[in-house]
Design a protein around this motif. Sequence first.
Motif, PDB file in Angstrom:
ATOM      1  N   ARG A  12       0.826  -1.219   0.000  1.00 33.32           N
ATOM      2  CA  ARG A  12       0.000   0.000   0.000  1.00 33.32           C
ATOM      3  C   ARG A  12       0.860   1.269   0.000  1.00 33.32           C
ATOM      4  O   ARG A  12       0.426   2.313  -0.472  1.00 33.32           O
ATOM      5  N   GLU A  13       2.082   1.149   0.549  1.00 34.53           N
ATOM      6  CA  GLU A  13       2.984   2.314   0.509  1.00 34.53           C
ATOM      7  C   GLU A  13       3.331   2.661  -0.933  1.00 34.53           C
ATOM      8  O   GLU A  13       3.596   3.807  -1.274  1.00 34.53           O
ATOM      9  N   LEU A  14       3.328   1.642  -1.778  1.00 38.10           N
ATOM     10  CA  LEU A  14       3.676   1.858  -3.183  1.00 38.10           C
ATOM     11  C   LEU A  14       2.493   2.286  -4.021  1.00 38.10           C
ATOM     12  O   LEU A  14       2.608   3.130  -4.902  1.00 38.10           O
ATOM     13  N   SER A  15       1.328   1.666  -3.759  1.00 36.82           N
ATOM     14  CA  SER A  15       0.204   1.902  -4.666  1.00 36.82           C
ATOM     15  C   SER A  15      -1.107   1.497  -4.010  1.00 36.82           C
ATOM     16  O   SER A  15      -1.144   0.551  -3.219  1.00 36.82           O
ATOM     17  N   ASP A  16      -2.207   2.201  -4.392  1.00 40.01           N
ATOM     18  CA  ASP A  16      -3.546   1.812  -3.936  1.00 40.01           C
ATOM     19  C   ASP A  16      -3.987   0.534  -4.635  1.00 40.01           C
ATOM     20  O   ASP A  16      -4.825  -0.213  -4.128  1.00 40.01           O
ATOM     21  N   SER A  17      -3.483   0.314  -5.839  1.00 41.99           N
ATOM     22  CA  SER A  17      -3.857  -0.902  -6.568  1.00 41.99           C
ATOM     23  C   SER A  17      -2.589  -1.576  -7.099  1.00 41.99           C
ATOM     24  O   SER A  17      -2.260  -1.461  -8.280  1.00 41.99           O
ATOM     25  N   PRO A  18      -1.843  -2.233  -6.195  1.00 41.11           N
ATOM     26  CA  PRO A  18      -0.590  -2.879  -6.601  1.00 41.11           C
ATOM     27  C   PRO A  18      -0.838  -3.957  -7.660  1.00 41.11           C
ATOM     28  O   PRO A  18      -1.920  -4.547  -7.696  1.00 41.11           O
ATOM     29  N   ASP A  19       0.158  -4.183  -8.467  1.00 38.14           N
ATOM     30  CA  ASP A  19       0.044  -5.218  -9.491  1.00 38.14           C
ATOM     31  C   ASP A  19      -0.334  -6.546  -8.822  1.00 38.14           C
ATOM     32  O   ASP A  19       0.375  -7.006  -7.909  1.00 38.14           O
ATOM     33  N   PRO A  20      -1.442  -7.176  -9.238  1.00 42.82           N
ATOM     34  CA  PRO A  20      -1.949  -8.359  -8.525  1.00 42.82           C
ATOM     35  C   PRO A  20      -0.967  -9.527  -8.488  1.00 42.82           C
ATOM     36  O   PRO A  20      -0.866 -10.227  -7.474  1.00 42.82           O
ATOM     37  N   ARG A  21      -0.241  -9.747  -9.584  1.00 40.58           N
ATOM     38  CA  ARG A  21       0.689 -10.884  -9.601  1.00 40.58           C
ATOM     39  C   ARG A  21       1.811 -10.674  -8.573  1.00 40.58           C
ATOM     40  O   ARG A  21       2.158 -11.564  -7.803  1.00 40.58           O
ATOM     41  N   GLU A  22       2.333  -9.457  -8.556  1.00 34.57           N
ATOM     42  CA  GLU A  22       3.445  -9.182  -7.638  1.00 34.57           C
ATOM     43  C   GLU A  22       2.952  -9.097  -6.193  1.00 34.57           C
ATOM     44  O   GLU A  22       3.668  -9.454  -5.252  1.00 34.57           O
ATOM     45  N   TYR A  23       1.705  -8.618  -6.031  1.00 38.27           N
ATOM     46  CA  TYR A  23       1.092  -8.582  -4.695  1.00 38.27           C
ATOM     47  C   TYR A  23       1.077 -10.003  -4.119  1.00 38.27           C
ATOM     48  O   TYR A  23       1.517 -10.247  -2.991  1.00 38.27           O
ATOM     49  N   ASP A  24       0.607 -10.966  -4.897  1.00 35.93           N
ATOM     50  CA  ASP A  24       0.569 -12.352  -4.424  1.00 35.93           C
ATOM     51  C   ASP A  24       1.976 -12.897  -4.191  1.00 35.93           C
ATOM     52  O   ASP A  24       2.212 -13.625  -3.219  1.00 35.93           O
ATOM     53  N   ALA A  25       2.895 -12.535  -5.100  1.00 36.11           N
ATOM     54  CA  ALA A  25       4.282 -13.030  -4.956  1.00 36.11           C
ATOM     55  C   ALA A  25       4.838 -12.569  -3.610  1.00 36.11           C
ATOM     56  O   ALA A  25       5.561 -13.300  -2.933  1.00 36.11           O
ATOM     57  N   LEU A  26       4.473 -11.348  -3.208  1.00 39.37           N
ATOM     58  CA  LEU A  26       4.983 -10.819  -1.937  1.00 39.37           C
ATOM     59  C   LEU A  26       4.223 -11.372  -0.727  1.00 39.37           C
ATOM     60  O   LEU A  26       4.834 -11.896   0.214  1.00 39.37           O
ATOM     61  N   ILE A  27       2.879 -11.246  -0.745  1.00 34.42           N
ATOM     62  CA  ILE A  27       2.168 -11.539   0.520  1.00 34.42           C
ATOM     63  C   ILE A  27       2.118 -13.044   0.832  1.00 34.42           C
ATOM     64  O   ILE A  27       1.780 -13.433   1.934  1.00 34.42           O
ATOM     65  N   SER A  28       2.468 -13.873  -0.149  1.00 31.65           N
ATOM     66  CA  SER A  28       2.515 -15.321   0.115  1.00 31.65           C
ATOM     67  C   SER A  28       3.782 -15.716   0.877  1.00 31.65           C
ATOM     68  O   SER A  28       3.884 -16.840   1.376  1.00 31.65           O
ATOM     69  N   THR A  29       4.742 -14.804   0.990  1.00 32.46           N
ATOM     70  CA  THR A  29       6.055 -15.211   1.524  1.00 32.46           C
ATOM     71  C   THR A  29       6.041 -15.478   3.031  1.00 32.46           C
ATOM     72  O   THR A  29       6.881 -16.215   3.538  1.00 32.46           O
TER      73      THR A  29
END
Length: 406
Positions: free
Chosen positions: A53-70
């Motif tokens: 959310r610091e980066l964007s209100d609508s972060p790229d969905p693929r990268e969002y999942d790549a990050l929050i799954s970690t």
Amino acid sequence: MGVRVYKFGGTSVGTVQKIQAIADRILAEPDYGHVVVVSAMGHTTDQLVALCRELSDSPDPREYDALISTGENVSAALLSMAIIAKGGNAISLNGAQAGIYTTNGHKRATIQRVNPSRIHDELTKGNVVVVTGFQGITDTQDITTIGRGGSDTSAVVLAAALGVSECHIYTDVDGVYTTDPRIVKNAQKLPVITYDEMLELAAMGAQVLHPRAVECAKEHGIVLHVRSAFLLDEGTRIQEVHTMEWQRAVTGIALKKDEATLSVVGVPNQPGIAATLFSALGDHNVNIDMIIQSNEQQNTTNTITFTVSEDDFLEAKAITETVAKTLGADRVVGDTSIAKLSIVGVGMISKPGVAATMFRALAHAGINIRLITTSDIKISCAIDMAVGEAALKALHEAFDLAAANA
Ligand code: ADP
Ligand code: ASP
Ligand code: MG
């Protein structure tokens, strides 16, 4: 050898000491094969979402999942390490390695199938198999997540794939209560609750189980046992319950605080408007819950109001504003200070006057109802978030739930 499937939630794996205690608990039962699904430690996933959310209100969905799954990768590796350090055999598998295949819809992907062959191989080798909850992989090898709180569902889906008839959900409460025991101190633990009631409670915001986990357990006839990660006591079983007579009208109450409303004001009163609006939101995977339409200006225009989860608010507002323009509506108004309060009970099918009791109790507490929806076993009201907890306490009292198991 029998296989047991467990899931340990975020608080339960919140520290290395707690992870070591889980390792002890598993090693104390050497006669079983163990598949242990874990969530991310503590509030790790929230912290990862905050980074996005610091980066964007609508972060790229693929990268969002790549990050929050970690977050789940960390806890799975730590638990596996803890078991090995104590002399046991264990291996951690991520969603892809565990064969959990999902749809492409990032952030809220649905598990489509499980190929448990690697899990079987590892069990045969005598390993405790520690699997990351919450994540899967698409057929095109992209990492997905299955919705916040989704590790419960990962565990149930694995239990189904492994042909196990009971799935143990270890968490920071010792069972399912008549309502959130953190808010209502005299809430009562329920020894058993039906799939349908639990599904409504979970879908209406009772955080204790992910709705899809309950749906999947029902579909496969898997009993869910929700219990404390820190005590050995029996918890609550979610299963089919057959009874001729339901004693109580209301089994439980859920409060979902992070709701929002969007109103499209001044839409032309003509066929197809709602279809256009809700198709656009559906195409973006935005879940809509309550909907109300009211007439304005001698029936020439309408206001359509609906609720979304606060997480989806910004995205839903942007989509709604685009559609509103094409429909010639006056404006879109949003409100993020909404809570949803729901009473749930199979017993209300045969007991009249339940809605009246609910509305009377809210009126008595001076609480204004914004929207109402019902199903056979549920009545939900949208109210101001500021009065959510007071309203919950008023209803718990009105339906005498503190005495539910007395
Ligand atoms: P986990 O991290 O183990 O998945 P969650 O935080 O997702 O745990 O869910 C457990 C929390 O659910 C409890 O701490 C409790 O505050 C909340 N909760 C809400 N409604 C209920 C209910 N009816 N019964 C028990 N817990 C509930
Ligand atoms: N870690 C994920 C979340 O916080 C999944 C889960 O805990 O079930 O939503
Ligand atoms: Mg949870």
